[in-house]
Design a protein around this motif. Structure first.
Motif, short mmCIF file in Angstrom:
data_model
loop_
_atom_site.label_atom_id
_atom_site.label_comp_id
_atom_site.label_asym_id
_atom_site.label_seq_id
_atom_site.Cartn_x
_atom_site.Cartn_y
_atom_site.Cartn_z
N GLU A 5 102.14 94.61 38.58
CA GLU A 5 103.44 94.26 39.17
C GLU A 5 103.91 92.87 38.76
O GLU A 5 105.10 92.61 38.66
N THR A 35 113.27 100.03 45.61
CA THR A 35 112.07 99.26 45.95
C THR A 35 111.64 98.42 44.74
O THR A 35 111.30 97.25 44.88
N ALA A 92 111.72 94.47 44.66
CA ALA A 92 110.39 93.83 44.58
C ALA A 92 110.38 92.81 43.44
O ALA A 92 109.87 91.70 43.58
N ARG A 97 103.41 100.38 40.34
CA ARG A 97 103.14 98.95 40.12
C ARG A 97 103.74 98.48 38.80
O ARG A 97 104.21 97.35 38.69
N VAL A 144 106.47 97.16 41.74
CA VAL A 144 106.22 97.37 43.17
C VAL A 144 104.81 96.86 43.48
O VAL A 144 103.85 97.33 42.89
N ARG A 180 100.33 96.94 47.58
CA ARG A 180 100.32 97.39 48.98
C ARG A 180 101.56 98.19 49.33
O ARG A 180 101.50 99.17 50.07
N VAL A 181 102.68 97.77 48.78
CA VAL A 181 103.93 98.51 49.02
C VAL A 181 103.84 99.88 48.36
O VAL A 181 104.23 100.90 48.94
N SER A 231 101.72 102.11 50.44
CA SER A 231 102.48 102.59 51.62
C SER A 231 103.43 103.71 51.24
O SER A 231 103.55 104.70 51.95
N LEU A 232 104.13 103.51 50.12
CA LEU A 232 105.07 104.54 49.66
C LEU A 232 104.35 105.87 49.45
O LEU A 232 104.83 106.92 49.86
N GLU A 260 104.98 102.91 58.95
CA GLU A 260 105.05 101.76 58.05
C GLU A 260 104.37 100.56 58.69
O GLU A 260 103.63 99.82 58.05
N HIS A 262 101.12 98.64 57.35
CA HIS A 262 101.19 97.21 57.09
C HIS A 262 100.05 96.47 57.80
O HIS A 262 99.43 95.59 57.24
N GLU A 287 96.26 97.16 56.14
CA GLU A 287 96.18 97.09 54.68
C GLU A 287 94.76 96.86 54.18
O GLU A 287 94.42 97.27 53.10
#
Ligand code: ADP
Ligand code: MG
Lengths: 251, 428
Positions: free
Chosen positions: A75, A103, A107, B381, B385, B388-389, B392-393, B420, B424, B427
């Motif tokens: 990322e 997103t 981000a 990623r 992104v 961790r996000v 979650s997604l 969510e 969070h 994690e």
């Protein structure tokens, strides 16, 4: 822009060397193409640059505008401006394409300390860019790449690229599986992004794509190395004679 | 057949401290429930449907202690939904915190006051569906509940309710042991949404009996609270008339032990029943969904959608059955149970069952257990992104099919926000 020096990579799990010292420098505003037989390591190079797990860098470095990419999380590389259009875009059931795009855009903005895009603004921009790529509202709503045709997946990659506005774009066989019309759409999408501050690395087997996206430099990759570098005429040579002559000549 | 002495003794010890209200019609129904319980005894680990879940914390004489969890970092679930609130604190009705029990098209009575009153519709329901649900699988803890419930609500719906009825269960005492029993009768063509939330007590036993008459619609959404140490055993018994709709969704986040049973009978043609659950657990978490759907009429549809996200040794259990009775032609039955194991310490135990006695039916079931999709994670990623996000997604995507069973979009959104929040907070 991108400077790869003596990059050697093996598989993490197996004792298999895939890249054996790749050297490649791409300046801002340039378009480079990499061609080469199947299995020569083209996708591996792009994955290693993007930060996929499963590879071990045994030697060398890769920097984006002077920053070492290989030490960053995937990322972080994206936020630094790297983008890879996947040879095989991934299906993600349950994650809406629009949610995914928003997103990702926000981000990256956040990581760069920029303000996030509002929902309204985002919607406007994405619709406009999607329209140019003939991606309809339904495709935006559906889960990422799920049920998309091969061509739709590739166009979706270009839409992501257009939304993220990366500095260094790597396209891994984005032309494979595309018909003539789709190829034109994709190329137009790429050409619309070409500018002084942005560079492209286009991995392809076919001259066809390079007719649309004119490269400044063409490299031939074989057995994990760049074995020959030349101008656009090199792609024509491959188109007419295949790789055999070039590989024989190099050896 | 008499119960072995040891079982009789265990049962006697368990119910010794419970108060038995013998008044009126309700007393009679309780007496019958007690007789059922006495014939069965308490559940034991050897029982066929208790092999994956140890009932000891549920059958112990005293409720195991459960610390009260401070969940004030988050707004209460359903806060933004206009609803009629009925509050129980450690199982005791809280008049001050509850709304007036009046709602157009809906009659609401407290169970604690119902024994003397002649509420004819409730006589035909209280303990009746529970008793039907004892065959072919025994559910002694439900009979115990019918016999000893201290309170609850009796809800009769005669029109489309103007807003949901919301049962709120507050947990304040570390040793509370609450037993509540609700009955809901949705009359022909009527419609209601029942919301339930909160941990309720250190140990909570709850039965909900629901009769959905011809063409009536019943929606049920619950969130079982965030207390880590609480234990709960709940039963939903539902019977559906022709063309009736029943939809139930449960969110379980945390809890040492949860056993949620749903026993649903599609008794009228073209009835539709959907039961769904999303459970997320980290560490000391054991969650059991035990579902029994009986197709007893033609052209009915049932769906069971249960998803669990487990980490750090959490355990998920699913026992789900579709029984298609002779003559229940054109049945459409679907069942899916899936777990997402976020590490190798967690465990998912599934027992999907189909039993079909009609020839023209469509039934499918599937059960899977898997890790997060690393390729999808990398793809997200690579677009910037954060890990961790992205995780979650993907977890929310995994749960999406269960959440999709909630019809009301505002409520679904609320549930999604809870998940969510949980992701969070968990994690690491
Ligand atoms: N994860 C992997 N596991 C096993 N072999 C791999 C993996 N990734 C790449 N390879 C092998 O590495 C070589 C280069 O593959 P790749 O980079 O995909 O080539 P190209 O894209 O040029 O066709 C091939 O022999 C391929 O089988
Ligand atoms: Mg490749």
């Amino acid at each position: 822009m991108l400077r790869i020096k003596n990059l050697a990579v093996k598989l993490e799990e197996e004792d298999k060397q895939i890249l054996r010292g790749v050297d490649l420098t791409i300046g801002a505003g340039e378009v480079h193409a990499i061609m080469g037989p199947n299995g020569s390591g083209k996708s591996t190079l792009s994955y290693v640059l993007a930060g996929r797990e499963g590879y071990e860098v045994t030697e060398g470095s890769a920097t984006l505008e002077g920053e070492e990419l290989l030490e960053m999380e995937p990322e972080e590389r994206a936020a630094a401006g790297l983008f890879l259009a996947f040879q095989y875009p991934v299906e993600i059931p349950g994650v809406g394409n629009m949610t995914f795009l928003r997103t990702a855009v926000n981000a990256q903005r956040k990581a760069r300390g920029e303000e996030e895009m509002s929902a309204g603004e985002f919607l406007k921009v994405v619709r406009e860019k999607a329209k140019k790529l003939k991606i309809d509202a339904d495709m935006l709503k559906r889960p990422v790449n799920v049920g998309f045709s091969g061509g739709e997946k590739k166009r979706n990659e270009i839409l992501q690229m257009a939304m993220l506005e990366p500095k260094m774009c790597i396209l891994d066989e984005t032309d494979s599986g595309l018909d003539v019309d789709a190829m034109k759409l994709v190329s137009d999408g790429v050409n619309a992004l070409r500018d002084e501050g942005r560079a492209f690395l286009v991995i392809t087997h076919y001259q066809r794509l390079l007719d649309h996206i004119k490269p400044d430099v063409v490299h031939i990759m074989a057995a994990g190395r760049i074995v020959k570098t030349g101008g656009p005429e090199l792609a024509l040579e491959v188109e007419h004679n295949g790789y055999a002559d070039i590989l024989a000549e190099v050896q | 057949m008499a119960l072995p002495q040891a079982k009789q003794d265990a049962l006697a010890a368990r119910i010794a401290g419970l108060s038995f209200a013998s008044e009126g019609w309700l007393g009679a129904a309780r007496g019958e429930a007690l007789a059922r319980l006495s014939a069965m005894g308490l559940p034991a680990k050897r029982d066929e449907y208790w092999r994956y879940t140890d009932p000891s914390g549920l059958v112990a004489v005293d409720a195991p202690r459960a610390a009260v969890f401070d969940d004030s970092d988050e707004s209460p679930v359903f806060d933004g939904i206009d609803r009629l609130k009925i509050v129980f604190v450690d199982g005791v009705f809280d008049a001050g915190a509850s709304d007036d029990l009046r709602l157009a098209g809906v009659e609401i009575e407290r169970l604690a006051k119902a024994g003397g009153a002649d509420i004819h519709w409730a006589r035909d329901l209280y303990g009746v569906l529970e008793a039907r649900g004892q065959v072919p699988v025994q559910r002694p803890l439900a009979a115990l509940n019918s016999a000893f419930a201290t309170d609850g609500v009796l809800i009769r719906v005669t029109a489309k309710a103007a807003k949901p009825v919301s049962l709120i269960y507050v947990h304040k005492s570390e040793t509370s042991d609450a037993i509540l029993h609700h009955c809901v009768k949705v009359e022909s063509g009527a419609e209601i949404t029942i919301l339930e939330n909160g941990p309720a007590a250190a140990r909570f036993s709850k039965v909900l009996e629901v009769e959905v008459a011809e063409g009536a619609r019943f929606h049920h959404i619950r969130a079982q609270g965030r207390d880590h140490e609480r234990r709960a055993v709940t039963h939903v018994f539902a019977r559906l008339g022709a063309g009736a709709l029943f939809k139930s969704f449960t969110l379980t986040a945390n809890g040492v032990l949860t056993r949620n049973e749903a026993v649903i009978e599609l008794a009228g043609d073209e009835a539709v029943a959907h039961v769904a659950g999303a459970a997320v657990g980290d560490g000391n978490f054991h969650h059991d969904d035990t579902v029994f759907v009986t197709h007893a009429a033609e052209r009915c549809e049932s769906r069971q959608v249960f998803k669990k996200v487990l980490k750090n040794g959490a355990v998920g259990v699913f026992q789900g059955k579709i029984l298609v009775k002779p003559g229940a032609q054109k049945t459409d039955g679907y069942q899916i149970s899936q777990s997402l194991l976020l590490d190798e310490d967690s465990q998912f135990l599934a027992k999907p069952e189909l039993e079909i006695y009609a020839d023209d039916v469509k039934c499918s079931h599937g059960s899977t257990s898997g890790a997060i999709d690393e390729v999808a994670l990398f793809y997200l990623r690579s677009r910037g992104v954060p890990e961790r996000v992205a995780q979650s997604l993907l977890v929310l995507a995994f749960l999406a099919e269960a959440i999709a069973e909630i019809e009301d979009e505002a409520i679904a959104e609320d549930i999604r926000a809870r998940l969510e929040g949980w992701l969070h907070r968990h994690e690491h």
